[in-house]
Design a protein around this motif. Structure first.
Motif, mmCIF file in Angstrom:
data_model
loop_
_atom_site.group_PDB
_atom_site.id
_atom_site.type_symbol
_atom_site.label_atom_id
_atom_site.label_comp_id
_atom_site.label_asym_id
_atom_site.label_seq_id
_atom_site.Cartn_x
_atom_site.Cartn_y
_atom_site.Cartn_z
ATOM 1 N N MET A 46 0.831 -1.210 0.000
ATOM 2 C CA MET A 46 0.000 0.000 0.000
ATOM 3 C C MET A 46 0.863 1.256 0.000
ATOM 4 S SD MET A 46 -2.834 1.539 -0.224
ATOM 5 C CE MET A 46 -4.109 0.291 -0.184
ATOM 6 N N ALA A 47 1.924 1.256 0.821
ATOM 7 C CA ALA A 47 2.782 2.443 0.879
ATOM 8 C C ALA A 47 3.426 2.695 -0.488
ATOM 9 C CB ALA A 47 3.857 2.267 1.947
ATOM 10 N N LYS A 48 3.882 1.615 -1.146
ATOM 11 C CA LYS A 48 4.508 1.783 -2.465
ATOM 12 C C LYS A 48 3.474 2.275 -3.480
ATOM 13 C CE LYS A 48 7.823 1.619 -5.386
ATOM 14 N NZ LYS A 48 8.948 2.550 -5.218
ATOM 15 N N ALA A 49 2.276 1.672 -3.442
ATOM 16 C CA ALA A 49 1.234 2.058 -4.400
ATOM 17 C C ALA A 49 0.836 3.518 -4.207
ATOM 18 C CB ALA A 49 0.014 1.145 -4.245
ATOM 19 N N LEU A 50 0.752 3.955 -2.949
ATOM 20 C CA LEU A 50 0.384 5.351 -2.686
ATOM 21 C C LEU A 50 1.469 6.298 -3.182
ATOM 22 C CD1 LEU A 50 -1.309 5.192 0.810
ATOM 23 C CD2 LEU A 50 -2.326 6.044 -1.315
ATOM 24 N N GLU A 51 2.732 5.890 -2.962
ATOM 25 C CA GLU A 51 3.846 6.730 -3.441
ATOM 26 C C GLU A 51 3.746 6.883 -4.967
ATOM 27 O OE1 GLU A 51 7.714 4.879 -2.646
ATOM 28 O OE2 GLU A 51 8.400 5.783 -4.530
ATOM 29 N N LEU A 52 3.494 5.772 -5.654
ATOM 30 C CA LEU A 52 3.402 5.809 -7.123
ATOM 31 C C LEU A 52 2.178 6.615 -7.565
ATOM 32 C CD1 LEU A 52 4.208 2.047 -7.781
ATOM 33 C CD2 LEU A 52 5.752 3.984 -8.177
#
Ligand code: 1HE
Length: 265
Positions: free
Chosen positions: A194-200
């Motif tokens: 989730m953190a990676k997806a939000l960053e992207l």
């Protein structure tokens, strides 16, 4: 939930929340492993159809231990041929709203990403897989066929031979294999999706809207047509993009040393 996103009427199997210009949509049916029933699929369509203009990117994820167990098999009632076509077409319409919708969509994949769940994952633009993700097409063992656009969207991601293998033999692909063949663009540790997806998604939300449109709507279509028509379509798309105020503003900022440089990430 913001008032705008909150205005979208969603079934209890979907949950939406807003983080600035990014909407997070969760499959919220963990007790049934996020199996996709008609109500959920219609809810996906309503969500992507009526996204407020302030939302510039969406993150799609599944609650619980799995992204999605695919078609809700309790709904596999006896249908005649035309009923079956109508059902498959309703999935096509819903997933089309994701692939060719208003904004780019990033999915977080974990646990089972199977059958219709894999078809759903194939309709988004960026896939972030956690290490627990595994991919399967159990349609063969259920005596059915893909019906959510899988035979169109999966061969470019998996290859026809691999898809045949998965459907005929029940072979599953692990997260590392999925990453190696390009099914997921990112592979992250468990719980970090989730953190990676939000960053992207936040990065994507900051792009010029026309560029995001051109990438999601024009690029796949240009790639699918003959080269002569493709070059013409690309030239027109590029000309429209550079004529946009947003492009002029961004180019000016760079030339005046105010714009961001390309950094290695
Ligand atoms: C379901 C479904 C479902 C779980 N439809 N109810 N999809 C499949 O063939 C995959 C079927 N599911 C599984 O293989 C497993 O459930 C999982 C590997 C995904 C997860 O296993 P597990 O041990 O975590 O869960 P579970 O105990 O198997 O399931 C928990 C509950 O979810 C249980 O219900 P309960 O009332 O007994 O608690 C399951 O019945 C229910 N459940 N998956 C309905 N799929 C447009 S065409 C697309 C064609 C396809 O997608 S075909 C592939 C269908």
């Amino acid at each position: 939930m913001s008032s705008d996103l909150g205005a979208i009427k969603l079934p209890s199997s979907l949950r939406a929340e807003q983080r600035g210009a990014v909407a997070i949509l969760r499959l919220h049916r963990a007790e049934k492993r996020n199996a996709l029933n008609d109500t959920l699929v219609q809810g996906l369509m309503a969500f992507f159809d009526t996204l407020p203009a302030e939302i510039r990117a969406v993150v799609l994820a599944g609650d619980g231990e799995h992204f999605s167990a695919g078609l809700d098999l309790t709904e596999l009632e006896e249908r005649d041929v035309f009923g079956g076509i109508a059902h498959s077409s309703s999935w096509h319409r819903a997933f089309e709203r994701i692939q060719f919708g208003k904004v780019p969509v990033v999915a977080v994949l974990h646990g089972a990403v199977v059958g219709g769940g894999l078809e759903l994952a194939a309709s988004v633009h960026i896939r972030v897989a956690e290490r627990s993700a595994y991919y399967a097409l159990p349609e063969g063992s259920r005596g059915i066929f893909v019906g959510g656009g899988g035979s169109v969207r999966l061969p470019p991601l998996l290859g026809v031979a691999r898809m045949m293998d998965m459907m005929l033999t029940g072979r599953t692909l692990g997260a590392e294999e999925g990453q190696a063949i390009g099914l997921s663009q990112y592979l992250v540790d468990e719980g970090a999706g989730m953190a990676k997806a939000l960053e992207l998604a936040e990065h994507i939300a900051g792009n010029a809207p026309f560029t995001n449109f051109a990438v999601t709507h024009m690029l796949p279509r240009i790639a699918a047509i003959d080269p002569a028509a493709g070059f013409a379509a690309e030239a027109l798309t590029a000309a429209i993009a550079q004529g946009e105020e947003e492009a002029k503003k961004r180019l000016k900022a760079f030339l005046e040393k105010r714009g961001p440089k390309v950094v290695r990430r």
